[in-house]
Write an enzyme that holds these catalytic residues in place. Structure first.
Site, PDB file in Angstrom:
ATOM      1  N   ASP A   1       0.849  -1.191   0.000  1.00  0.00           N
ATOM      2  CA  ASP A   1       0.000   0.000   0.000  1.00  0.00           C
ATOM      3  C   ASP A   1       0.887   1.243   0.000  1.00  0.00           C
ATOM      4  OD1 ASP A   1      -3.207   0.535   0.922  1.00  0.00           O
ATOM      5  OD2 ASP A   1      -1.816   2.210   1.136  1.00  0.00           O
ATOM      6  N   ILE A   2       0.476   2.236  -0.769  1.00  0.00           N
ATOM      7  CA  ILE A   2       1.274   3.455  -0.909  1.00  0.00           C
ATOM      8  C   ILE A   2       1.247   4.303   0.367  1.00  0.00           C
ATOM      9  CG2 ILE A   2      -0.500   5.043  -1.804  1.00  0.00           C
ATOM     10  CD1 ILE A   2       1.533   5.725  -4.064  1.00  0.00           C
TER      11      ILE A   2
ATOM     12  N   GLU B   1     -12.242   3.377  -1.458  1.00  0.00           N
ATOM     13  CA  GLU B   1     -11.752   4.507  -2.268  1.00  0.00           C
ATOM     14  C   GLU B   1     -11.397   4.114  -3.692  1.00  0.00           C
ATOM     15  OE1 GLU B   1      -8.612   6.404  -0.067  1.00  0.00           O
ATOM     16  OE2 GLU B   1     -10.071   7.543   1.134  1.00  0.00           O
ATOM     17  N   VAL B   2     -10.961   2.868  -3.871  1.00  0.00           N
ATOM     18  CA  VAL B   2     -10.556   2.430  -5.210  1.00  0.00           C
ATOM     19  C   VAL B   2     -11.572   1.395  -5.705  1.00  0.00           C
ATOM     20  CG1 VAL B   2      -8.753   1.342  -6.604  1.00  0.00           C
ATOM     21  CG2 VAL B   2      -8.121   2.846  -4.691  1.00  0.00           C
TER      22      VAL B   2
ATOM     23  N   ASN C   1     -12.940  -3.227   2.191  1.00  0.00           N
ATOM     24  CA  ASN C   1     -13.949  -2.179   2.259  1.00  0.00           C
ATOM     25  C   ASN C   1     -14.855  -2.286   1.043  1.00  0.00           C
ATOM     26  OD1 ASN C   1     -13.031  -0.878   4.656  1.00  0.00           O
ATOM     27  ND2 ASN C   1     -11.321  -0.019   3.487  1.00  0.00           N
TER      28      ASN C   1
ATOM     29  N   HIS D   1     -10.283  -5.237  -3.573  1.00  0.00           N
ATOM     30  CA  HIS D   1      -8.973  -5.491  -2.982  1.00  0.00           C
ATOM     31  C   HIS D   1      -9.129  -5.909  -1.533  1.00  0.00           C
ATOM     32  CE1 HIS D   1      -9.974  -1.205  -2.728  1.00  0.00           C
ATOM     33  NE2 HIS D   1      -9.355  -1.177  -1.565  1.00  0.00           N
TER      34      HIS D   1
HETATM   35  P1  AMP Z   1      -9.836   1.355   0.214  1.00  0.00           P
HETATM   36  O1  AMP Z   1     -10.221   2.528   1.068  1.00  0.00           O
HETATM   37  O2  AMP Z   1     -10.132   0.036   0.853  1.00  0.00           O
HETATM   38  O3  AMP Z   1     -10.405   1.480  -1.189  1.00  0.00           O
HETATM   39  O4  AMP Z   1      -8.266   1.391   0.120  1.00  0.00           O
HETATM   40  C1  AMP Z   1      -7.545   1.864  -0.993  1.00  0.00           C
HETATM   41  C2  AMP Z   1      -6.095   1.764  -0.639  1.00  0.00           C
HETATM   42  O5  AMP Z   1      -5.342   1.915  -1.830  1.00  0.00           O
HETATM   43  C3  AMP Z   1      -5.594   2.826   0.342  1.00  0.00           C
HETATM   44  O6  AMP Z   1      -5.048   2.199   1.492  1.00  0.00           O
HETATM   45  C4  AMP Z   1      -4.538   3.586  -0.457  1.00  0.00           C
HETATM   46  O7  AMP Z   1      -3.443   4.003   0.335  1.00  0.00           O
HETATM   47  C5  AMP Z   1      -4.138   2.556  -1.504  1.00  0.00           C
HETATM   48  N1  AMP Z   1      -3.582   3.095  -2.742  1.00  0.00           N
HETATM   49  C6  AMP Z   1      -4.076   4.085  -3.522  1.00  0.00           C
HETATM   50  N2  AMP Z   1      -3.315   4.281  -4.606  1.00  0.00           N
HETATM   51  C7  AMP Z   1      -2.305   3.381  -4.527  1.00  0.00           C
HETATM   52  C8  AMP Z   1      -1.180   3.072  -5.335  1.00  0.00           C
HETATM   53  N3  AMP Z   1      -0.920   3.738  -6.469  1.00  0.00           N
HETATM   54  N4  AMP Z   1      -0.356   2.071  -4.936  1.00  0.00           N
HETATM   55  C9  AMP Z   1      -0.584   1.407  -3.802  1.00  0.00           C
HETATM   56  N5  AMP Z   1      -1.633   1.637  -2.971  1.00  0.00           N
HETATM   57  C10 AMP Z   1      -2.479   2.615  -3.336  1.00  0.00           C
END
Ligand code: AMP
Length: 128
Positions: free
Chosen positions: A39-40, A105-106, A97, A110
């Site tokens: 995770d970033i 968020e994404v 999530n 995942h």
């Molecule tokens: P969620 O809130 O469960 O959708 O988590 C999304 C996660 O993706 C967060 O913990 C972010 O820090 C992570 N994230 C977003 N962009 C990247 C990226 N380019 N590489 C790695 N992790 C990422």
């Protein structure tokens, strides 16, 4: 910004771009069903994300639409990644999530793997 966990898959999301090799990631594992990378913005000493190779928006989408082989292959990969990270003995937490209330968020399914220190009771920091 949280996203809905249902609806049309957006192929421009950041994890789709990572899968296509358009942006880099710190890869820890890859097989036919799953890709895992750091995770970033880590929330624990070890914070790895495991994503399916195919386009599913959320856990709801994945569990409804993916084949038995994809589901089995993906969750076996989650366990294998945690094992390869050396987390089995001390333990770890997984989290997925789904949608707005969970603050997904994404919009590509995942599973988070957190480990490397005691993590406290479930949701102890998430509920205000
Ligand atoms: P969620 O809130 O469960 O959708 O988590 C999304 C996660 O993706 C967060 O913990 C972010 O820090 C992570 N994230 C977003 N962009 C990247 C990226 N380019 N590489 C790695 N992790 C990422």
């Amino acid at each position: 910004m949280p996203v809905p966990g249902l609806g049309a898959y957006d192929p421009t999301n950041i994890f789709a771009r990572i899968l296509r090799g358009e942006i880099p990631c710190k890869k820890v594992f890859e097989n036919e069903h799953a890709l895992a990378f750091h995770d970033i913005n880590p929330q624990a000493p070890i914070h790895v994300l495991v994503i399916p190779k195919s386009p599913y928006i959320s856990l709801a989408d994945f569990t409804a639409q993916a084949s038995q082989a994809e589901i089995a292959g993906f969750f076996r990969a989650v366990g294998q990644v945690a094992k390869e990270l050396g987390l089995d003995e001390a333990g770890y937490r997984t989290l997925a999530n789904m949608g707005l209330h969970a603050h997904q968020e994404v919009p590509h399914f995942h599973v988070h793997i957190f480990g490397g220190r005691p993590l406290g009771p479930l949701l102890s920091r998430a509920i205000g």
